[in-house]
Design a protein around this motif. Sequence first.
Motif, PDB file in Angstrom:
ATOM      1  N   SER A  94       0.865  -1.183   0.000  1.00  0.00           N
ATOM      2  CA  SER A  94       0.000   0.000   0.000  1.00  0.00           C
ATOM      3  C   SER A  94       0.900   1.231   0.000  1.00  0.00           C
ATOM      4  O   SER A  94       1.901   1.283   0.715  1.00  0.00           O
ATOM      5  N   GLU A 110       1.065   5.688  -0.578  1.00  0.00           N
ATOM      6  CA  GLU A 110       0.415   6.996  -0.665  1.00  0.00           C
ATOM      7  C   GLU A 110       1.364   7.982  -1.329  1.00  0.00           C
ATOM      8  O   GLU A 110       2.569   7.968  -1.069  1.00  0.00           O
ATOM      9  N   ARG A 137       4.630   7.722   0.859  1.00  0.00           N
ATOM     10  CA  ARG A 137       4.748   6.815   2.010  1.00  0.00           C
ATOM     11  C   ARG A 137       4.397   5.402   1.564  1.00  0.00           C
ATOM     12  O   ARG A 137       3.338   5.175   0.980  1.00  0.00           O
ATOM     13  N   THR A 140       3.059   2.596   3.074  1.00  0.00           N
ATOM     14  CA  THR A 140       2.362   2.386   4.350  1.00  0.00           C
ATOM     15  C   THR A 140       2.234   0.920   4.722  1.00  0.00           C
ATOM     16  O   THR A 140       1.948   0.596   5.873  1.00  0.00           O
ATOM     17  N   GLU A 156       7.103   0.002  10.466  1.00  0.00           N
ATOM     18  CA  GLU A 156       6.534   1.337  10.362  1.00  0.00           C
ATOM     19  C   GLU A 156       6.614   1.798   8.907  1.00  0.00           C
ATOM     20  O   GLU A 156       7.417   1.269   8.120  1.00  0.00           O
ATOM     21  N   PRO A 157       5.787   2.754   8.509  1.00  0.00           N
ATOM     22  CA  PRO A 157       5.824   3.221   7.123  1.00  0.00           C
ATOM     23  C   PRO A 157       7.186   3.811   6.752  1.00  0.00           C
ATOM     24  O   PRO A 157       7.912   4.325   7.593  1.00  0.00           O
ATOM     25  N   ALA A 204       8.642   6.783   4.709  1.00  0.00           N
ATOM     26  CA  ALA A 204       8.141   8.050   4.164  1.00  0.00           C
ATOM     27  C   ALA A 204       9.300   8.944   3.746  1.00  0.00           C
ATOM     28  O   ALA A 204      10.373   8.934   4.367  1.00  0.00           O
TER      29      ALA A 204
END
Length: 231
Positions: free
Chosen positions: A145, A147, A188, A190, A202-203, A205
């Motif tokens: 996933s 972003e 990011r 995710t 953790e993401p 970014a």
Amino acid sequence: VSPRAISSVAASSAQCLRCLGAPWPPGGPDAVTLGYADASAVAAVAWHVSRSREPPAPEAATVVDGAPVRLDLSAFEDGGVHFLHLRARDGDGAWGGWAAWPMLVDRTPPAVSALSPAPGSVTGEQRVAFRGTDDGAGVDWASLSLEIGGEAVPSDAILTGPDGTVRVAFGDLARPPAADGEGRISARVTGLADQAGNRLAEPVAWSWTFDPATLAAAGARPITVEGGYDA
């Protein structure tokens, strides 16, 4: 008792990639389930895990009375290919031969690297890229996933190469990514997991400053959504 009195082995967490004859990760609750051609003929099971395909010495094995359905493998913390050795004993005390099932113990999540555009850079680049790798069970790309500009990227806009490089072109998004008040665009990752179920803790970014003028300086001009060129 036949060596195959224990007819199947599977990960109880449904993380089994391939049972019988090919590596698979235990994953999830770190246990396997056993299947039997005839459980009523099994009075006990001996099992052992090692890195060797060769049968273990009898004294090295753990013996469990009855026909157990579940074996706990949580003690095996090191990664790599192991072999689960199993044999069964009948009610008359006769042991069958050893059978071995290879498995891959993988407790490390995938890695994300080669972020592009480079974090903190100033660029007119109109795509995002990164590389996802996993040295164990392999990346589960269905778990990805991502972003860009604070919005989730649909799966049909994500291209994944054979080397694990992921690319998203801004032109494949429903609308251009939004920049903040200082012209920065963020991305990011995710979510990303491997085939054993290990996920990013953790993401990942990063952000960069989008400046179309850098394209003009390099002899190119950004294309508008109508197909023409900006002045």
